[in-house]
Design a protein around this motif. Sequence first.
Motif, PDB file in Angstrom:
ATOM      1  N   GLU A 162      -4.936  10.742 -13.532  1.00  0.00           N
ATOM      2  CA  GLU A 162      -4.560   9.740 -12.309  1.00  0.00           C
ATOM      3  C   GLU A 162      -3.271   9.762 -12.208  1.00  0.00           C
ATOM      4  O   GLU A 162      -2.683   9.780 -10.911  1.00  0.00           O
ATOM      5  CB  GLU A 162      -5.225   8.520 -12.763  1.00  0.00           C
ATOM      6  N   GLN A 163      -2.360   9.756 -13.188  1.00  0.00           N
ATOM      7  CA  GLN A 163      -0.765   9.919 -13.006  1.00  0.00           C
ATOM      8  C   GLN A 163      -0.254  11.168 -11.970  1.00  0.00           C
ATOM      9  O   GLN A 163       0.454  10.966 -11.095  1.00  0.00           O
ATOM     10  CB  GLN A 163       0.014   9.682 -14.191  1.00  0.00           C
ATOM     11  N   ALA A 164      -1.126  12.307 -12.494  1.00  0.00           N
ATOM     12  CA  ALA A 164      -0.811  13.506 -11.850  1.00  0.00           C
ATOM     13  C   ALA A 164      -1.261  13.518 -10.323  1.00  0.00           C
ATOM     14  O   ALA A 164      -0.296  13.675  -9.496  1.00  0.00           O
ATOM     15  CB  ALA A 164      -1.435  14.722 -12.225  1.00  0.00           C
ATOM     16  N   GLU A 165      -2.394  12.716 -10.028  1.00  0.00           N
ATOM     17  CA  GLU A 165      -2.520  12.597  -8.529  1.00  0.00           C
ATOM     18  C   GLU A 165      -1.812  11.613  -7.924  1.00  0.00           C
ATOM     19  O   GLU A 165      -1.180  11.880  -6.651  1.00  0.00           O
ATOM     20  CB  GLU A 165      -3.906  12.111  -8.513  1.00  0.00           C
ATOM     21  N   ASN A 166      -1.262  10.577  -8.613  1.00  0.00           N
ATOM     22  CA  ASN A 166      -0.147   9.621  -7.958  1.00  0.00           C
ATOM     23  C   ASN A 166       1.004  10.035  -7.589  1.00  0.00           C
ATOM     24  O   ASN A 166       1.743   9.846  -6.476  1.00  0.00           O
ATOM     25  CB  ASN A 166       0.029   8.280  -8.936  1.00  0.00           C
ATOM     26  N   ILE A 167       1.615  10.935  -8.417  1.00  0.00           N
ATOM     27  CA  ILE A 167       2.718  11.596  -8.222  1.00  0.00           C
ATOM     28  C   ILE A 167       2.521  12.245  -7.146  1.00  0.00           C
ATOM     29  O   ILE A 167       3.414  12.409  -6.088  1.00  0.00           O
ATOM     30  CB  ILE A 167       3.191  12.560  -9.596  1.00  0.00           C
ATOM     31  N   LEU A 168       1.682  13.172  -6.873  1.00  0.00           N
ATOM     32  CA  LEU A 168       1.522  14.211  -5.719  1.00  0.00           C
ATOM     33  C   LEU A 168       1.331  13.424  -4.344  1.00  0.00           C
ATOM     34  O   LEU A 168       1.878  13.635  -3.640  1.00  0.00           O
ATOM     35  CB  LEU A 168       0.210  15.058  -5.882  1.00  0.00           C
ATOM     36  N   THR A 169       0.680  12.309  -4.453  1.00  0.00           N
ATOM     37  CA  THR A 169       0.387  11.235  -3.450  1.00  0.00           C
ATOM     38  C   THR A 169       1.868  10.687  -2.887  1.00  0.00           C
ATOM     39  O   THR A 169       2.027  10.598  -1.818  1.00  0.00           O
ATOM     40  CB  THR A 169      -0.706  10.195  -3.626  1.00  0.00           C
ATOM     41  N   THR A 170       2.279  10.081  -3.898  1.00  0.00           N
ATOM     42  CA  THR A 170       3.805   9.586  -3.745  1.00  0.00           C
ATOM     43  C   THR A 170       4.754  10.585  -2.860  1.00  0.00           C
ATOM     44  O   THR A 170       5.269  10.132  -1.917  1.00  0.00           O
ATOM     45  CB  THR A 170       4.552   9.058  -5.117  1.00  0.00           C
ATOM     46  N   TYR A 171       4.677  11.906  -3.392  1.00  0.00           N
ATOM     47  CA  TYR A 171       5.661  12.934  -2.722  1.00  0.00           C
ATOM     48  C   TYR A 171       5.143  13.080  -1.102  1.00  0.00           C
ATOM     49  O   TYR A 171       6.078  13.068  -0.306  1.00  0.00           O
ATOM     50  CB  TYR A 171       5.625  14.081  -3.224  1.00  0.00           C
ATOM     51  N   GLU A 172       3.968  13.072  -1.042  1.00  0.00           N
ATOM     52  CA  GLU A 172       3.421  13.174   0.393  1.00  0.00           C
ATOM     53  C   GLU A 172       3.686  11.783   1.381  1.00  0.00           C
ATOM     54  O   GLU A 172       3.920  12.289   2.334  1.00  0.00           O
ATOM     55  CB  GLU A 172       1.683  13.330   0.354  1.00  0.00           C
ATOM     56  N   LYS A 173       3.738  10.898   0.805  1.00  0.00           N
ATOM     57  CA  LYS A 173       4.007   9.726   1.508  1.00  0.00           C
ATOM     58  C   LYS A 173       5.515   9.566   1.878  1.00  0.00           C
ATOM     59  O   LYS A 173       6.003   9.073   2.793  1.00  0.00           O
ATOM     60  CB  LYS A 173       3.450   8.491   0.852  1.00  0.00           C
TER      61      LYS A 173
END
Length: 734
Positions: A162-173
């Motif tokens: 979950e944290q791995a996905e959140n990190i990638l999503t944060t960068y995309e935003k």
Amino acid sequence: MPQTLSTREANLFRTVIRHYEDKQYKRGLKAAEQILKKNPRHGDTMSMKALIMNSQGKTEEAFALAKEALTVDMKSHICWHVYGILYRQHKNFDEAIKAYKFALKLEPESQQIQRDLAVLQVQIRDYQGYVQSRFAMLKAKPHLRQNWTALAIAYQLEGSLEQAENILTTYEKSMTNVPLKTDQEHSEALLYKNTIIAERGDIKRALEHLESDCKNCLDRLAVMEMRARYLGQLNRKEEAAKAWRALLDRNPEHPEYYKGLIEALEIDEKDEAALKAIYDEYAAKYPRSDAAKRLPLNFLTGDSFKAAAKSYLTNMLDRGVPSVFANLKHLYSEVAKKEAILALAEEYLKEHKGSEQANGDSSKGVGAALYFLAQHYNYHLSRDLAKAMEYVEQAIELDPKNVDFHMTKARIFKHQGDTAKASETMDRARSLDTKDRYINSKAAKYQLRNNENEKALETMGLFTRAETVGGPLADLTDMQCMWFLTEDGEAWQRRGNTGLALKRFTTIHNIFDIWQEDQFDFHSFSLRKGQIRAYVDMIRWEDSIREHPFYFRAALDAVKLYLDMFEKQQASANGTNGTGEATNGEDAAEKKKAAKKARKEAQKAEREAAEKAAKQDPNKATAKKDEEPKKKDDDPNGLKLAATTDPLGDAMKFLTNILQFSPKNIEGQIAGFDVYIRRKKYLLALRCLNAAQALDPEHPRVKEQFAELQKAVESLDDAQSAKVKEVLKAKFSS
């Protein structure tokens, strides 16, 4: 008190670092000496000098100088960083990490030290530490995408998806500019995020993400395969069928695509007609597709099988495809299919007899049928070596220069147990096509099976680099040609040359160490190039690398050899003087003879290398970089390995990996018992025996080892652990 440098000397110190990075070690050493002439107690320069000396192969002097540099300047982050690098290069990773962490305390902003620490942490699979290091690097440079991706990888490897996905999503935003469609790094990052979503088990969201965010990703095949799988997992059968059909149109040879289509169409595995219709559709659509015609043979039965097999076999024999038997031999596990294929091949031969040279190519038609039948009777599930030899002789008579026919004849001799004739025949096949590397390797393999090590090495030398110092063996070792090293070791073992046998098996063990060490190159490279999915796959593959059959075979051979050495040592210690002395004398003579021969070969190789060097063009430009000294092998013939006084202790290096990575292989468990019982580690021996019994309770060695353990327990004296006796006796009563 640490010394400070003048501006000129500070510039000179920077050139020392640059020369080291450019591998210009002599220049770097010269510049360091200039600084130390005026500032003999400058810790940073002493450390850099130590690093250069280590690269030149002066390990002990380098460590001594690095320690001295630390005593001079304990608060220098460069001294601690260099100290860590030295430990890392010599595989003392725990000490290297301690040194890196101390260097970071002194210089928290150093990206180089932080990066070296992170690389070392992921190398030793310290994922918690890796997460912390990557988080620190991200905070220092949040504008670099690879720092975000690296932290996501760290979280994934740690298990925090979950944290791995959140990190990638944060960068995309946080992205302000829309990436180009040709941006490889962005494309890979999106697919990597998709695999994390799927790994979390949220297939529906993974499909939505794939169809929205990944629709323009550059790896179109991966997108198509992932979409087909997701649709199937979500029971959207109609869409899944279309997705699998699109993949089959792209590659009609892929068996998994047919399997996926059949599952999507929900065809019963017993409905032969419906299954056959799918394959017939693609056989008609793609007439050159082999899979569409061959795969139905796996499930068809009776007359349907005979008709399909006849069509397939006739087509392949008419075209003279050499691999036809290899394509069909897996069907021989079913007796009816084996008999049907034999009948069809004999029928084909009967029908075409007399038209051997009708098409001008004797490898087609009758020649192909004779070759097929020779392979059929040579195969272990349908073996009749007399008939196999009869058919292959007819084939050779038809085409005396056909390499495949001679290779099959050599295999028949091998199965007859005549390794000398097998080797001779395979070498004859090699002589028919001297430019074919495969047949050259086969000839060398058969020579090794006949214990012709020297001849095999000469054969392999026809395709190795002539300029390699040390000759063909050095080149084969550099190229990590493990099949040759294994066969060569086993041949030396059969010939009684323990040293060279152990040397080959140890070389294979070291090759796997090199593979693990090679990861260092990819921890940073894969992030720079954006190859994230491949990198994660590599990390997971490396974790189980010693499961590889090449490693297991060599390790098991080594363990058995060490066990033989232990038994001989015991027999020599307990035997009568006459017998023992005679045996020891023979062994000593054999070792002396082998050592003398090896010395001559080494001297010959050195002379050849010197002659080649002398013949080189003297006007040829020399390399700008200093070559790192190649570590000299101080035991090329394995004499030190053979002279061990603790063979069981040395065997543990191999046995530990066997038991850890191949626990389901009964041969490994049996070898484990044999080592532990001789080391008087009875509970560990019991563990191996239990594992072997679970794998195959009827194996003859399991029953023998049970009796051996029972006898050993009965001989235990009262001084030994009562708990051990209790556990072992409980096992016997059960």
